[in-house]
Enzyme design. Structure first.
Site, short mmCIF file in Angstrom:
data_model
loop_
_atom_site.label_atom_id
_atom_site.label_comp_id
_atom_site.label_asym_id
_atom_site.label_seq_id
_atom_site.Cartn_x
_atom_site.Cartn_y
_atom_site.Cartn_z
CB THR A 13 24.31 -7.16 1.91
OG1 THR A 13 23.23 -6.26 1.74
CG2 THR A 13 24.74 -7.16 3.35
CB VAL A 14 26.82 -11.34 0.20
CG1 VAL A 14 27.92 -12.40 0.22
CG2 VAL A 14 25.66 -11.75 1.10
CB ILE A 127 27.26 -22.32 9.75
CG1 ILE A 127 26.43 -21.43 10.66
CG2 ILE A 127 27.64 -23.62 10.46
CD1 ILE A 127 25.11 -22.06 11.13
N GLY A 178 14.38 -3.75 9.17
CA GLY A 178 15.18 -4.24 8.05
C GLY A 178 15.58 -5.70 8.19
CE LYS A 196 19.61 -20.11 3.18
NZ LYS A 196 19.20 -19.17 4.24
N GLY A 294 24.07 -12.12 6.61
CA GLY A 294 24.79 -10.90 6.98
C GLY A 294 26.03 -10.69 6.14
N1 HSE Z 1 16.93 -14.70 3.87
C1 HSE Z 1 17.82 -15.58 4.56
C2 HSE Z 1 17.48 -15.61 6.04
C3 HSE Z 1 19.27 -15.21 4.44
O1 HSE Z 1 16.60 -14.91 6.50
O2 HSE Z 1 18.11 -16.39 6.73
C4 HSE Z 1 19.86 -15.51 3.12
O3 HSE Z 1 19.86 -16.87 2.82
#
Ligand code: HSE
Length: 418
Positions: A13-14, A127, A178, A196, A294
Site C-alpha cells: 500500500t505505502v 504527521i 479492512g 513508535k 494509509g
Molecule cells: N497499523 C498501524 C495503525 C498503521 O493501525 O495505525 C501502521 O503503522
C-alpha cells in the site's frame, strides 16, 4: 541537475502511494522495485522491467543512491538495509519495528559509512513529527509526550464509544471493512504503538530508550461498560503512548489504555486519526494531529524524506547533519510498578454491609486517597457494581489493593491521565 536514483523494496500500500506520488515529481528516478511475488495483483501499474523479485538487485545496484525500504519487520529488512548502507546507499524507511529493535545498530552503521537513514513515515504516518523535532524544535527540552499512535485501536475504541458496542463486535466489523488485520495482535495488543513511542521518545528526549523497557498493555480487555462509565465521569478511553523524562534522565515510557479528560485535545482524536501532544521548554505545549496511516498520507512522509536527501545530495560530504542520530546517552528506565497514576477501578462486590467501607479501608491503609466513588443500585443477583477513581498513587500499591479485594471481582483497572 542530475536525477536522484532510488530503489524501492516492497510494493504494498505505502510503496504504491510512493510510486504514484513520484510520477508527478521531477528529478527522482525509480531504477528498480523489489517485490516478493511478481505475479501478485496490485493497485498500481508499474512497468514490468522495473520489477524484480530479488531485493539484492536493489541493494547491490551501483546506479542506486537511495534505498527505500517498505516491507516492514526486522528480517529480511535489516539484512537489506545493512547491506545497502555498506554499499554506500542512503536509506528511507517506514519500518517502526526495525527502528525500535535495531535503531542503535542501524544509526551507528549509517554513521560509520557516512550515510543517512530517514524514517518520517515510521511514526504517525503522514504527521510530520521526526523532522520537526530534529530541526525547528531542536532547541527544546521536551519532557513529556502523550500520543495516539495507532489508528486501528483508535478506530475500535471510537466505535465502542459511539455505538455502545463491545470490543469483539467492533473488531469483527473493523476486520470486515479492512480497517483491522486478520491477525490484529500487533495493533490491539499495543506492539505497534510501543515500537513508535520507543523511537519517538528517543528522538524527543535525546536519550536512547530500549524497547524492552517500554511497558505495554493492549485494548482487548476494555468493556463497553467502562466506556459508558468513563463518559459519565468526564473522560474518554484511548490507547495512549505516554513518555516522560525527568532532569536526571529517568524515563517512564509506556503504552496502555487510559481515561483521558474530555477537556483535552487527545480525547477528541477519533477513528483512525493519530495525534502527538508534547510539552517542552521553551515551546510549551503543542499537538500535531493527522492521518497516521494509509497509502497517500504515509507516502507523503516517505517522499518528503527522499526529497530531503535529494536537496543535499552531491553538494556536501556530510549530509543532513541535524537528521542524524547520536544517542550515546541512555535514559534510565522507570519500572511500571514504580510509576504514580490515578486509577479507575470497576468492582463487582457482594451486596453486604460494609463492602464500600472495606474498599475504603484497604485504600486508606496504603494512603491511597479516593477521588470518586459510584454505586447505583444492587443487582438482582445480590451484587453491586462499584466504580472507584483514585487520586495519584504508586502502581505497586494499587496492585496490592486489587489482590486484597478478595471477595470482589475487579472487572477493570485502567489508568487515568492527569
Ligand atoms: N497499523 C498501524 C495503525 C498503521 O493501525 O495505525 C501502521 O503503522
Amino acid at each position: 541537475m542530475s536525477n536522484l536514483k532510488i530503489g524501492i523494496i516492497g510494493l504494498g500500500t505505502v510503496a504504491s502511494g510512493v510510486y504514484k506520488t513520484l510520477q508527478d515529481i521531477n528529478d527522482i528516478e525509480i531504477v528498480k522495485i523489489a517485490v516478493k511475488n511478481i505475479n501478485k495483483p496490485r493497485n498500481v501499474n508499474v512497468p514490468r522491467e522495473l520489477i524484480t523479485d530479488d531485493a539484492y538487485e536493489v541493494v547491490n545496484n551501483p546506479e542506486i543512491d537511495v534505498v527505500v525500504e517498505l516491507i516492514g519487520g526486522v528480517e529480511p529488512a535489516w539484512s537489506y538495509i545493512s547491506s545497502a548502507i555498506k554499499n554506500g546507499k542512503h536509506i528511507v524507511t517506514a519500518n517502526k519495528e526495525l527502528l525500535a529493535k535495531k535503531g542503535e545498530e542501524l544509526f551507528n552503521l549509517a554513521e560509520e559509512y557516512n550515510r543517512v537513514c530517514l524514517y518520517e513515515a515510521a511514526i504517525a504516518g503522514g504527521i510530520p513529527i521526526i523532522m520537526p523535532i530534529k530541526t525547528i524544535l531542536a532547541g527544546n527540552k521536551i519532557n513529556k509526550i502523550q500520543a495516539i499512535l495507532n489508528g486501528t485501536t483508535n478506530y475500535i475504541l471510537t466505535k465502542m464509544d459511539t455505538d455502545g458496542a463491545s470490543y469483539e463486535d467492533v473488531l469483527k466489523e473493523a476486520q470486515e471493512l479492512g480497517y483491522a488485520e486478520t491477525d490484529p495482535t500487533g495493533d490491539v495488543e499495543g506492539y505497534d504503538a510501543a515500537y513508535k513511542i520507543t523511537t519517538l521518545a528517543t528522538i524527543a528526549f535525546k536519550k536512547r530508550i530500549k524497547i524492552e523497557n517500554v511497558y505495554r498493555e493492549g485494548i482487548t480487555k476494555i468493556r463497553k461498560e467502562d466506556m459508558k462509565l468513563a463518559n459519565e465521569f468526564g473522560y474518554k478511553i484511548k490507547l495512549i503512548a505516554n513518555a516522560t523524562i525527568d532532569e536526571e534522565g529517568n524515563a517512564d515510557v509506556r503504552v496502555h489504555p487510559m481515561l483521558i479528560s474530555k477537556n483535552t485535545t487527545l480525547a477528541h482524536i477519533d477513528y483512525v486519526t493519530n495525534a502527538v501532544a508534547m510539552s517542552g521548554h521553551p515551546i510549551g505545549n503543542i499537538v500535531l494531529s493527522g492521518p497516521g496511516a494509509g497509502e497517500f498520507p504515509t507516502a507523503s512522509s516517505v517522499v518528503g524524506d527522499i526529497l530531503a536527501i535529494k536537496a543535499e545530495f552531491g553538494k556536501t560530504d556530510y549530509m543532513l547533519p541535524m537528521m542524524r542520530c547520536h544517542h550515546e546517552l541512555r535514559a534510565n528506565p522507570i519500572h511500571i510498578d514504580d510509576t504514580f497514576n490515578k486509577y479507575y477501578i470497576s468492582i463487582t462486590a457482594p451486596n453486604a454491609i460494609g463492602v464500600i467501607a472495606k474498599i475504603g479501608t484497604i485504600c486508606a491503609n496504603k494512603k491511597i486517597s479516593l477521588a470518586s466513588i459510584l454505586q447505583r443500585e444492587v443487582s438482582e443477583n445480590n451484587t453491586a457494581d462499584i466504580v472507584v477513581i483514585t487520586e495519584k498513587c504508586q502502581e505497586k500499591l494499587i496492585k496490592e489493593v486489587v489482590n486484597e479485594l478478595d471477595n470482589c471481582t475487579v472487572n477493570s483497572l485502567i489508568r487515568v491521565s492527569d
